[in-house]
Design a protein around this motif. Structure first.
Motif, PDB file in Angstrom:
ATOM      1  N   LEU A 153       0.826  -1.204   0.000  1.00 36.65           N
ATOM      2  CA  LEU A 153       0.000   0.000   0.000  1.00 36.65           C
ATOM      3  C   LEU A 153       0.866   1.262   0.000  1.00 36.65           C
ATOM      4  O   LEU A 153       0.578   2.222  -0.723  1.00 36.65           O
ATOM      5  CB  LEU A 153      -0.933  -0.004   1.214  1.00 36.65           C
ATOM      6  N   SER A 154       1.919   1.256   0.796  1.00 36.92           N
ATOM      7  CA  SER A 154       2.833   2.414   0.836  1.00 36.92           C
ATOM      8  C   SER A 154       3.462   2.643  -0.526  1.00 36.92           C
ATOM      9  O   SER A 154       3.585   3.792  -0.992  1.00 36.92           O
ATOM     10  CB  SER A 154       3.919   2.183   1.889  1.00 36.92           C
ATOM     11  N   PHE A 176      -8.251  -5.522   7.408  1.00 33.97           N
ATOM     12  CA  PHE A 176      -6.795  -5.533   7.303  1.00 33.97           C
ATOM     13  C   PHE A 176      -6.207  -4.274   6.660  1.00 33.97           C
ATOM     14  O   PHE A 176      -5.059  -3.919   6.923  1.00 33.97           O
ATOM     15  CB  PHE A 176      -6.329  -6.763   6.515  1.00 33.97           C
ATOM     16  N   CYS A 177      -6.980  -3.605   5.805  1.00 27.35           N
ATOM     17  CA  CYS A 177      -6.422  -2.499   5.020  1.00 27.35           C
ATOM     18  C   CYS A 177      -6.715  -1.105   5.559  1.00 27.35           C
ATOM     19  O   CYS A 177      -5.939  -0.175   5.322  1.00 27.35           O
ATOM     20  CB  CYS A 177      -6.921  -2.570   3.574  1.00 27.35           C
ATOM     21  N   LEU A 178      -7.837  -0.951   6.247  1.00 22.61           N
ATOM     22  CA  LEU A 178      -8.312   0.387   6.576  1.00 22.61           C
ATOM     23  C   LEU A 178      -7.308   1.216   7.366  1.00 22.61           C
ATOM     24  O   LEU A 178      -7.064   2.383   7.048  1.00 22.61           O
ATOM     25  CB  LEU A 178      -9.638   0.306   7.344  1.00 22.61           C
ATOM     26  N   GLN A 179      -6.711   0.645   8.399  1.00 24.54           N
ATOM     27  CA  GLN A 179      -5.798   1.427   9.236  1.00 24.54           C
ATOM     28  C   GLN A 179      -4.613   1.943   8.427  1.00 24.54           C
ATOM     29  O   GLN A 179      -4.147   3.070   8.641  1.00 24.54           O
ATOM     30  CB  GLN A 179      -5.312   0.578  10.411  1.00 24.54           C
ATOM     31  N   GLN A 182      -5.879   4.843   6.149  1.00 29.34           N
ATOM     32  CA  GLN A 182      -6.094   6.058   6.937  1.00 29.34           C
ATOM     33  C   GLN A 182      -4.775   6.771   7.221  1.00 29.34           C
ATOM     34  O   GLN A 182      -4.688   7.997   7.136  1.00 29.34           O
ATOM     35  CB  GLN A 182      -6.808   5.709   8.246  1.00 29.34           C
ATOM     36  N   LYS A 183      -3.753   5.998   7.542  1.00 31.00           N
ATOM     37  CA  LYS A 183      -2.444   6.571   7.839  1.00 31.00           C
ATOM     38  C   LYS A 183      -1.822   7.202   6.598  1.00 31.00           C
ATOM     39  O   LYS A 183      -1.249   8.304   6.662  1.00 31.00           O
ATOM     40  CB  LYS A 183      -1.520   5.487   8.397  1.00 31.00           C
ATOM     41  N   LEU A 188      -6.659  13.831   3.681  1.00 32.92           N
ATOM     42  CA  LEU A 188      -7.209  13.741   2.325  1.00 32.92           C
ATOM     43  C   LEU A 188      -8.149  12.551   2.140  1.00 32.92           C
ATOM     44  O   LEU A 188      -8.723  12.374   1.069  1.00 32.92           O
ATOM     45  CB  LEU A 188      -6.065  13.638   1.304  1.00 32.92           C
ATOM     46  N   ILE A 189      -8.312  11.746   3.178  1.00 29.68           N
ATOM     47  CA  ILE A 189      -9.139  10.541   3.048  1.00 29.68           C
ATOM     48  C   ILE A 189     -10.583  10.873   2.691  1.00 29.68           C
ATOM     49  O   ILE A 189     -11.278  10.094   2.041  1.00 29.68           O
ATOM     50  CB  ILE A 189      -9.080   9.700   4.347  1.00 29.68           C
ATOM     51  N   ASN A 190     -11.042  12.063   3.091  1.00 30.38           N
ATOM     52  CA  ASN A 190     -12.423  12.455   2.789  1.00 30.38           C
ATOM     53  C   ASN A 190     -12.657  12.695   1.302  1.00 30.38           C
ATOM     54  O   ASN A 190     -13.806  12.790   0.862  1.00 30.38           O
ATOM     55  CB  ASN A 190     -12.804  13.715   3.578  1.00 30.38           C
TER      56      ASN A 190
END
Length: 241
Positions: A153-154, A176-179, A182-183, A188-190
């Motif tokens: 993901l990074s 498994f992916c959400l945290q 979010q980081k 900008l997640i909105n």
């Protein structure tokens, strides 16, 4: 404009050998499949020559005298690959499949065999139990976090940039992916439009506090793409005002 698809990896560590149960069709009234990964586990066990021979020569035909209930076209396609005839593929989710099964099965008949994952939801078993339709669950695979998930993901965010939309294909993907998302997204997640492959995944997203911009009408690439396109179009219209 990029869309990040968070699909579950194929897990080679499938769990118990389902052949033990599959070799006794006389004990069951039929089969239930709600996950392609359950079929992948069965296909894996049938690769052994002795098991494949027994399946092709007699077991497959004996199971085909009974229904094989499925959710979605992907699962139905894998059922056909092992030589069985799927029923209920248009149901789209476990809730609707349960209704379909209840309309066809009689209470207190032979149990339906349900190969599934360790993290299965209890919707289908609960509905069938309430109607007196026996169901025997058999855990054939485990869902765990991929060891390279955070790094992948990074790498995506650093190389591909900020996605316009992120699609979840399962409740475990949310877990498994959400945290990590979010980081990586921060404030900008909105701006991200989150999409779900079906109502089960959408419920998990809402429970985790994610606003669901669209849910595919049926679990197909076409319906998912149409939903995402509509959500992004509405976003662009809002920004243009």
């Amino acid at each position: 404009m990029k869309v990040l698809l968070l699909k579950d990896p194929k897990d080679k560590d499938s769990g118990p050998d389902p052949y033990i149960k599959l070799s006794h069709p006389e004990c069951y009234g039929g089969l239930v499949f709600t996950s392609p990964r359950a079929l992948e586990a069965i296909k894996l066990c049938l690769k052994e020559n002795s098991k494949n021979e027994a399946w092709s020569e007699s077991l497959k035909q004996r199971w085909n005298t009974k229904p094989a209930y499925v959710v979605g076209k992907a699962t139905a396609s894998l059922v056909e690959e092992i030589g069985l005839i799927p029923q209920g593929e248009k149901s789209g989710n476990a809730e609707k499949l349960a209704e379909y099964i209840c309309s066809r099965e009689k209470p207190n008949s032979s149990a339906l065999l349900f190969p599934c994952g360790a993290l299965k939801r209890e919707v289908l078993p609960t509905v069938l139990r309430g109607k007196g339709i026996p169901l025997e669950s058999l855990t054939v695979y485990q869902t765990t976090q991929h060891t390279d998930l955070q790094e992948s993901l990074s790498s995506y965010f650093s190389q591909q940039g900020f996605p316009a939309s992120i699609v979840f294909f399962s409740p475990s993907g949310v877990k498994f992916c959400l945290q990590h998302i979010q980081k990586l997204s921060g404030d900008l997640i909105n701006r991200i439009k989150f999409a779900a492959i079906g109502p089960t995944t959408a419920e998990a997203m809402e429970a985790a506090g994610i606003p669901v911009s669209c849910t595919a009408e049926s679990p197909t690439p076409q319906d998912l793409a149409a939903g995402i396109q509509k959500a992004l179009h509405l976003q662009n219209c809002s920004l243009a005002k």
